[in-house]
Design a protein around this motif. Structure first.
Motif, PDB file in Angstrom:
ATOM      1  N   UNK A 323      25.946  17.162 -64.132  1.00 42.07           N
ATOM      2  CA  UNK A 323      25.618  17.092 -62.705  1.00 42.07           C
ATOM      3  C   UNK A 323      26.883  17.118 -61.849  1.00 42.07           C
ATOM      4  N   UNK A 324      26.766  17.695 -60.656  1.00 37.24           N
ATOM      5  CA  UNK A 324      27.900  17.797 -59.734  1.00 37.24           C
ATOM      6  C   UNK A 324      27.391  17.664 -58.310  1.00 37.24           C
ATOM      7  N   UNK A 325      28.167  17.002 -57.447  1.00 41.82           N
ATOM      8  CA  UNK A 325      27.801  16.846 -56.045  1.00 41.82           C
ATOM      9  C   UNK A 325      29.007  17.179 -55.181  1.00 41.82           C
ATOM     10  N   UNK A 326      28.732  17.496 -53.896  1.00 36.21           N
ATOM     11  CA  UNK A 326      29.804  17.856 -52.973  1.00 36.21           C
ATOM     12  C   UNK A 326      30.201  16.678 -52.085  1.00 36.21           C
ATOM     13  N   UNK A 327      29.321  16.234 -51.191  1.00 42.09           N
ATOM     14  CA  UNK A 327      29.679  15.110 -50.327  1.00 42.09           C
ATOM     15  C   UNK A 327      29.735  13.832 -51.153  1.00 42.09           C
ATOM     16  N   UNK A 328      30.652  12.948 -50.822  1.00 36.85           N
ATOM     17  CA  UNK A 328      30.765  11.709 -51.591  1.00 36.85           C
ATOM     18  C   UNK A 328      29.602  10.775 -51.275  1.00 36.85           C
ATOM     19  N   UNK A 329      29.238   9.907 -52.207  1.00 33.39           N
ATOM     20  CA  UNK A 329      28.218   8.902 -51.912  1.00 33.39           C
ATOM     21  C   UNK A 329      28.580   8.035 -50.707  1.00 33.39           C
ATOM     22  N   UNK A 330      29.865   7.759 -50.515  1.00 31.59           N
ATOM     23  CA  UNK A 330      30.288   6.939 -49.384  1.00 31.59           C
ATOM     24  C   UNK A 330      29.989   7.641 -48.057  1.00 31.59           C
ATOM     25  N   UNK A 331      30.235   8.959 -48.021  1.00 23.91           N
ATOM     26  CA  UNK A 331      29.962   9.717 -46.811  1.00 23.91           C
ATOM     27  C   UNK A 331      28.465   9.787 -46.545  1.00 23.91           C
ATOM     28  N   UNK A 332      27.686  10.025 -47.592  1.00 24.34           N
ATOM     29  CA  UNK A 332      26.233  10.077 -47.434  1.00 24.34           C
ATOM     30  C   UNK A 332      25.693   8.748 -46.937  1.00 24.34           C
ATOM     31  N   UNK A 333      26.194   7.637 -47.493  1.00 28.12           N
ATOM     32  CA  UNK A 333      25.736   6.310 -47.068  1.00 28.12           C
ATOM     33  C   UNK A 333      26.103   6.055 -45.613  1.00 28.12           C
ATOM     34  N   UNK A 334      27.319   6.442 -45.209  1.00 25.41           N
ATOM     35  CA  UNK A 334      27.735   6.233 -43.825  1.00 25.41           C
ATOM     36  C   UNK A 334      26.858   7.000 -42.846  1.00 25.41           C
ATOM     37  N   UNK A 335      26.487   8.217 -43.211  1.00 25.59           N
ATOM     38  CA  UNK A 335      25.625   9.016 -42.331  1.00 25.59           C
ATOM     39  C   UNK A 335      24.230   8.419 -42.231  1.00 25.59           C
ATOM     40  N   UNK A 336      23.687   7.975 -43.349  1.00 19.83           N
ATOM     41  CA  UNK A 336      22.357   7.362 -43.319  1.00 19.83           C
ATOM     42  C   UNK A 336      22.390   6.008 -42.599  1.00 19.83           C
ATOM     43  N   UNK A 337      23.434   5.257 -42.807  1.00 15.71           N
ATOM     44  CA  UNK A 337      23.563   3.932 -42.192  1.00 15.71           C
ATOM     45  C   UNK A 337      23.651   4.043 -40.664  1.00 15.71           C
ATOM     46  N   UNK A 338      24.236   5.126 -40.180  1.00 16.35           N
ATOM     47  CA  UNK A 338      24.435   5.294 -38.735  1.00 16.35           C
ATOM     48  C   UNK A 338      23.181   5.733 -37.990  1.00 16.35           C
ATOM     49  N   UNK A 339      22.149   6.118 -38.729  1.00 12.91           N
ATOM     50  CA  UNK A 339      20.940   6.642 -38.078  1.00 12.91           C
ATOM     51  C   UNK A 339      20.042   5.516 -37.597  1.00 12.91           C
ATOM     52  N   UNK A 340      19.219   5.822 -36.613  1.00 11.47           N
ATOM     53  CA  UNK A 340      18.226   4.870 -36.121  1.00 11.47           C
ATOM     54  C   UNK A 340      17.016   4.824 -37.026  1.00 11.47           C
ATOM     55  N   UNK A 341      16.188   3.842 -36.804  1.00 14.72           N
ATOM     56  CA  UNK A 341      14.997   3.649 -37.623  1.00 14.72           C
ATOM     57  C   UNK A 341      13.727   3.857 -36.822  1.00 14.72           C
TER      58      UNK A 341
END
Length: 341
Positions: A323-341
């Protein structure tokens, strides 16, 4: 700390005892591949053509009751059956092995409203779904030939969902499928070596770091796992060590309803669409053995990468190598964390 992860590296997944490669610099490459159409969310509260709406006839010919809450039934086109033939044809080589499989496949409709998703449902309605999941688990596990119960939801046409009505499936089998079997072995090995629960220790490490946590409440934490493969993959972990859905106390079930709504709402807000994903609960086997190693959790595997129309493909090196990914998990978490609910 984020800067050091901007170059190719690989990360260990202790739950599967395997590696995933991370290549953050690849996010800069131009995209000229497939661009999928963005599916419009269901807008009808009742669809006369839907096989799962109350009162409608299903594809198998049976009519649904006029249900006003959660509704479950045996899948009309079940992948496994409770009473298959007792044997399979013999083959000429031990390399061509096969064996019969028993199982039960059920469909569970979350709500009579055709237009709702977990993100749009109210928390009390999600709590009723959780209670139904727990009840189905208890009822099915009472059959001593069942070894594992897998509850999962395929959300959206991109994930192969054949019907947009809010629903999930429950597949119970006479064997433990590969993924939970791998997780069982990993958790057993960790417990034997360290004398503690793998996911309890992992959750403590994530909470100490905070980098990959998206949201948490009194009883559950949602993280982008250190080893995430899919771009915006998340895992929901119980804060208390337990193995099965029926073990969750009333306040924990309320908290699970809360965390499911908050995570799926953030997903919808990421690209302003009804977000596609496969979600499933991993709970301890029901094979009659004690499983102190098992820690209840849920996986979300969403396919989208750059936008509502560009998705991650598992091809080439992912299929032939690892398996391989591009964006880091830290970046993905930061983007999701910044969103509203």
């Amino acid at each position: 700390m984020e800067k050091q992860w901007q170059y190719p590296h690989r990360r260990w997944n202790p739950l599967r005892r395997s590696w995933v490669m991370v290549s953050p610099h690849r996010t800069q490459r131009p995209w000229q591949g497939e661009v999928s159409k963005s599916a419009a969310p269901a807008s009808l509260t009742y669809d006369p053509e839907c096989y799962l709406c109350p009162g409608n006839k299903r594809a198998g010919g049976e009519a649904n009751p006029d249900y006003d809450g959660v509704f479950s039934f045996v899948n009309d086109y079940a992948a496994v059956l409770p009473n298959p033939p007792a044997s399979v044809d013999e083959t000429s080589s031990p390399l061509l092995a096969a064996e019969p499989v028993q199982g039960i496949c059920k469909v569970l409709c979350f709500h009579p409203d055709h237009s709702l998703t977990l993100a749009k449902m109210q928390r009390p309605d999600i709590r009723r779904v959780i209670d139904a999941w727990a009840a189905e688990t208890e009822e099915i596990a009472a059959q001593d030939w069942i070894k594992h119960i897998q509850i999962f939801e395929n959300r959206g046409a991109m994930m192969g969902a054949s019907n947009p009505h809010p629903h999930c499936q429950i597949w119970a089998t006479s064997h433990i499928p590969d993924e939970p079997a791998i997780e069982t072995e990993a958790q057993q090995a960790y417990l034997a070596e360290h004398g503690s629960c793998l996911l309890c220790d992992y959750l403590a490490a994530e909470r100490a770091s905070g980098e990959r946590i998206i949201v948490e409440n009194d009883h559950f934490t949602a993280v982008v796992p250190w080893w995430a493969v899919w771009p915006f993959e998340t895992m929901i972990l119980s804060r208390r060590h337990c193995g099965l859905l029926p073990e969750l106390k009333s306040d924990e079930r309320d908290s699970l309803a809360d965390i499911l709504k908050r995570v799926t709402s953030r997903y919808d807000n990421l690209f302003d669409i009804s977000f596609p994903y496969t979600m499933g609960f991993h709970q301890s086997p029901v094979d009659g053995a004690a499983h102190p190693e098992w820690h209840f959790h849920a996986h979300f595997y969403p396919p989208l990468l750059r936008s509502a129309t560009v998705r991650k493909f598992m091809v080439g090196f992912e299929m032939l190598g690892m398996p391989q990914r591009d964006i880091t998990p830290e970046d993905a978490a930061a983007r999701l964390r910044a969103l509203g609910e």
